[in-house]
Design an enzyme around this catalytic site. Structure first.
Site, short mmCIF file in Angstrom:
data_model
loop_
_atom_site.label_atom_id
_atom_site.label_comp_id
_atom_site.label_asym_id
_atom_site.label_seq_id
_atom_site.Cartn_x
_atom_site.Cartn_y
_atom_site.Cartn_z
N ASP A 117 3.98 -27.54 16.15
CA ASP A 117 5.34 -27.62 16.66
C ASP A 117 5.48 -26.75 17.92
OD1 ASP A 117 8.07 -28.29 16.68
OD2 ASP A 117 8.54 -26.38 15.71
N GLU A 175 -14.29 -9.36 28.77
CA GLU A 175 -15.01 -9.84 27.59
C GLU A 175 -15.65 -11.18 27.88
OE1 GLU A 175 -12.78 -11.51 24.29
OE2 GLU A 175 -12.87 -13.10 25.78
N CYS A 218 -9.23 -6.37 25.29
CA CYS A 218 -8.27 -6.49 26.39
C CYS A 218 -8.06 -5.20 27.19
CB CYS A 218 -6.93 -7.00 25.87
SG CYS A 218 -7.02 -8.64 25.16
N ARG A 223 -2.04 -11.57 11.45
CA ARG A 223 -0.92 -10.63 11.57
C ARG A 223 -1.37 -9.17 11.57
NH1 ARG A 223 4.02 -12.77 11.39
NH2 ARG A 223 4.17 -14.96 10.85
N THR A 269 -3.34 -7.96 13.50
CA THR A 269 -3.48 -7.52 14.90
C THR A 269 -2.18 -6.91 15.43
OG1 THR A 269 -2.85 -9.69 15.75
CG2 THR A 269 -5.20 -9.30 15.41
N HIS A 313 0.41 -3.98 27.43
CA HIS A 313 -0.47 -5.14 27.27
C HIS A 313 0.36 -6.33 26.75
CE1 HIS A 313 -3.64 -7.80 26.38
NE2 HIS A 313 -3.55 -7.69 25.06
N LYS A 333 6.36 -11.77 23.23
CA LYS A 333 7.24 -11.01 22.36
C LYS A 333 6.84 -9.53 22.22
CE LYS A 333 9.44 -13.08 18.66
NZ LYS A 333 9.40 -13.81 17.40
N LYS A 380 9.08 -5.95 22.16
CA LYS A 380 9.27 -5.28 20.87
C LYS A 380 8.76 -3.84 20.92
CE LYS A 380 8.39 -5.89 15.94
NZ LYS A 380 7.59 -6.55 14.92
N ASN A 416 -2.31 -14.73 28.25
CA ASN A 416 -2.95 -13.43 28.09
C ASN A 416 -4.27 -13.43 28.84
OD1 ASN A 416 -4.09 -11.05 27.28
ND2 ASN A 416 -4.29 -11.59 25.11
N SER A 429 -8.27 -4.58 21.45
CA SER A 429 -8.63 -4.61 20.04
C SER A 429 -9.94 -3.88 19.84
CB SER A 429 -8.77 -6.05 19.57
OG SER A 429 -7.51 -6.67 19.56
#
Lengths: 131, 348
Positions: free
Chosen positions: B28, B80, B112, B199, B201, B234, B239, B243, B266, B296
């Site tokens: 979607d 990377e 990253c 999640r 991450t 980063h 979102k 946040k 990204n 990461s």
């Protein structure tokens, strides 16, 4: 497909656009030569070709040689740089409908080809539209 | 005083929209767009890679710095997606710029944050007096596995920064690094696509490290969010930066100039460094900028920059990041995108 050693020898031209200017008559050679074809002089000074110019002529390749099969169709052009030097190269980032004689382009650093999946990657210049 | 003396950005012209990817996998699109705050992402052409983008971004940085590239004493690329498993990207970069042979180079990897690692090291070498100019580049042509959530965001771009002690456009006021061992995202040897912890991450990885690094550098420097004109975090999706900014007490206006992800995707090692380039494009002398990366694995590098009067002299010497992002775009269909990203296997 160049060998790694030939590719290595051409790095000054492929990466940095290094040329030579005849101190006798001022003609620029890219790649450099030992004897000036215009005046016969053997004296040169190092220079660099201009990094922008205009398309003199172009064509679109649909049946390319093996290293370029995945890139077809692609445009090739002869470009007169702003210092008068004329060089051949691929024209990329340009829709074929926008190709035109006289169109302003500049040099950009790109992958040219690669020796299969395991061989050397060959870098060099291509032309992109000057925006 | 040590700091950034020149900066440059490079983004490929090709784009693919979230709808185009969602159409193929039966997902979607509106919920992805809403959930990730993403509209489209950049896609490298087959003749563009980490090395080519690094060269072009660095040439733009040199134009703004106005230096002789032969005086660059160190050139580092963080990525990377280095084109070779064994053979440095940095040698091609340094050779193309004319920085060889008296130049130290290395390829760095840290998911990253490899780009800000390069900035950290190059800046530190200049500050220590070991080199006159240092170059740090963050660049990636990152890959997401077909159908994976990362495919909607994994993009391509590069940002380059030259550091020196004179003629700075932004002076380095403070640096800080925060790092722990964190299995939130990885790619094993010989694997084509990375794997990630979903999640996982988010909270223990991205948010923990960025908030710790941001609070750490503000404590070290005696600053608070109101002291900064702009902040760049980063940007793995649209979102997360807002946040984390809200958690730390930054407002939308401080984040937006460096928030490129909704139209760019990204760019991994290039992500927060590209955000810094677009922020410098609009910053005024005296503005203070906070940059916090995240990689990461996991860690965050934080920098405080203070913009100088020289910004007004150099910003127009090379293309501005928003202009590159918004002009000469070409939208791909999924088939062409799959070909460009070597997702289609041909007979040998």
């Amino acid at each position: 497909m160049p060998t790694p050693s030939r590719y290595w020898r051409e790095i000054p031209q492929r990466y940095r656009y290094e040329a030579s200017r005849c101190t006798g008559c001022g003609k620029i050679f890219f790649p450099p030569r030992l004897v000036c074809s215009a005046c016969g002089s053997r004296e040169f000074e190092p220079t660099k070709i201009a990094e922008a110019g205009k398309v003199m002529t172009y064509t679109v390749i649909h049946t390319p040689p093996q290293p370029f099969v995945d890139q077809a169709p692609y445009a090739m052009g002869i470009v007169e740089l702003d210092d008068g030097v004329r060089i051949t190269g691929q024209i990329v980032d340009c829709d074929f409908s926008e190709l035109a004689v006289g169109k302003r382009v500049r040099l950009e650093f790109r992958r040219i080809s690669q020796d299969g999946k395991a061989g050397v990657i060959f870098y060099g210049y291509k032309f992109v539209p000057e925006i | 005083m040590v700091g950034i003396i020149g900066y440059g950005a490079y983004i490929p012209r090709n784009r693919i929209k979230v709808e185009e990817i969602a159409k193929v996998w039966g997902t979607d699109a509106p919920s992805y767009k809403r959930g990730l705050m993403l509209e489209e992402k950049s896609v490298p052409a087959p003749d563009q890679d980490t090395i080519t983008m690094s060269v072009e971004a660095s040439r733009r940085a040199i134009r703004r710095a106005g230096i002789n590239p032969a005086e660059i004493g160190a050139a580092y690329i963080g990525s990377e997606s280095h084109p070779y498993a064994v053979k440095p990207s940095g040698t091609v970069l340094a050779e193309a710029l004319g920085a060889t042979p008296e130049c130290h180079t290395a390829d760095l990897e840290f998911a990253c944050k490899a780009g800000t690692e390069c900035m950290f090291i190059a800046l530190s070498l200049v500050e220590a007096g070991r080199i006159k100019y240092g170059l740090g580049v963050g660049a990636d042509t990152s890959q997401g596995a077909p159908g994976d959530a990362l495919e909607y965001s994994a993009a391509a771009g590069a940002a380059a920064f030259i550091f020196g002690k004179e003629n700075c456009v932004a002076v380095s006021e403070e640096t800080y690094a925060y790092m722990t061992d964190m299995p939130d995202f990885w790619r094993r040897e010989y694997q084509y696509y990375p794997q990630h912890g979903g999640r996982f991450t988010g909270e223990p990885a991205y948010f923990t490290h960025i908030t710790a690094a941001a609070r750490g550098i503000m404590k070290k420097s005696g600053t608070s969010p109101k002291d900064f004109a702009y902040v760049i975090f980063h940007q793995p999706n649209g979102k997360f930066p807002f946040k984390v900014g809200q958690i730390l007490g930054f407002n939308k206006a401080q984040i937006e100039p460096g928030w490129l992800v909704n139209k760019l995707g990204n760019t991994y090692s290039g992500s927060s460094p590209l955000g810094l380039t677009s922020t410098l494009d609009i910053a005024k002398p005296g503005d203070r900028i906070l940059l916090v990366s995240y990689g990461s694995g996991a860690g965050s590098d934080a920098f405080i920059w203070k913009v100088t009067d020289r910004i007004d002299e150099v910003r127009d010497l090379a293309p501005k990041t928003r202009d590159i992002l918004d002009t000469n775009k070409k939208y791909l269909e999924y088939g062409e995108y799959a070909k460009f990203r070597h997702k289609i296997l041909k007979a040998e």
